[in-house]
Design an enzyme around this catalytic site. Structure first.
Site, short mmCIF file in Angstrom:
data_model
loop_
_atom_site.label_atom_id
_atom_site.label_comp_id
_atom_site.label_asym_id
_atom_site.label_seq_id
_atom_site.Cartn_x
_atom_site.Cartn_y
_atom_site.Cartn_z
N ASP A 9 8.88 -28.54 -76.58
CA ASP A 9 8.10 -28.05 -77.69
C ASP A 9 6.63 -28.18 -77.27
OD1 ASP A 9 7.38 -27.29 -80.35
OD2 ASP A 9 7.03 -29.42 -80.79
N ASP A 11 3.27 -28.25 -79.57
CA ASP A 11 2.45 -29.14 -80.39
C ASP A 11 3.16 -30.45 -80.69
OD1 ASP A 11 0.29 -27.17 -80.75
OD2 ASP A 11 1.78 -26.07 -81.91
#
Ligand code: ZN
Length: 175
Positions: A9, A11
């Site tokens: 992922d 952020d």
């Protein structure tokens, strides 16, 4: 030959969580991210980023803003000797019926199609339960949640491991 991948992922895993980040000046890499990625790369993993970017649908920033940040981010990885195989993003909002927004597995399935990814040997590292659900739905059983992003409900997680940061995954991912 199908290749194994580390799905990240963005952020909260690659960079410090900032709500709806779209400016390079707000992009701060998480400590140890380059070191961890070099380690994965040396183990023979391809590194792929899968990121929900609903700020585009919400009109907080544009697709172009997102692309500028992405190009800059990839340059920083490159300068540190790391090749990111691909970055997939979902520009849609929560009310969309798209197949790409996590917890749906669309971005993972696209990666599998495009790069012949071996899901059984791949890993997902995220900071939200929806990262884990999406990975599982795409056939990835090896999942890690890190505590560097959003607060995690640890007692209600399907993640195989919950770690303080991506650095610690070097002790878990050893082959
Ligand atoms: Zn989408």
């Amino acid at each position: 030959m199908p290749k194994k991948a580390i799905f990240l992922d963005r952020d909260g895993v690659v960079n410090k969580e900032v709500n709806y980040l779209f400016k390079i000046e707000d992009f701060e890499f998480i400590d140890g991210i380059f070191d961890a990625c070099l380690y994965f790369q040396n183990l023979g993993y391809a590194i792929i980023i899968v990121t929900n970017q609903s700020g585009i649908a919400r009109k907080y920033y544009t697709e172009n803003d997102y692309q500028i940040v992405t190009k800059w981010m990839l340059r920083q990885f490159e300068d540190n000797g790391i090749e990111i195989l691909n970055v997939f993003h979902c520009p849609h909002g929560p009310e969309s019926t798209c197949e790409c927004r996590k917890p749906k597995p669309g971005m993972f399935l696209k990666a599998k199609d495009e790069h012949n990814t071996d899901m059984e040997k791949s890993w997902m590292i995220g900071d939200k339960e929806r990262d884990i659900i999406a990975a599982n739905a795409a056939g990835i059983e090896n999942t890690i949640l890190v505590r560097t992003g959003h607060r995690i409900d640890e007692s209600n997680s399907y993640a195989r491991f919950i770690l303080d940061s991506i650095q610690q995954s070097k002790q878990i991912i050893t082959e």
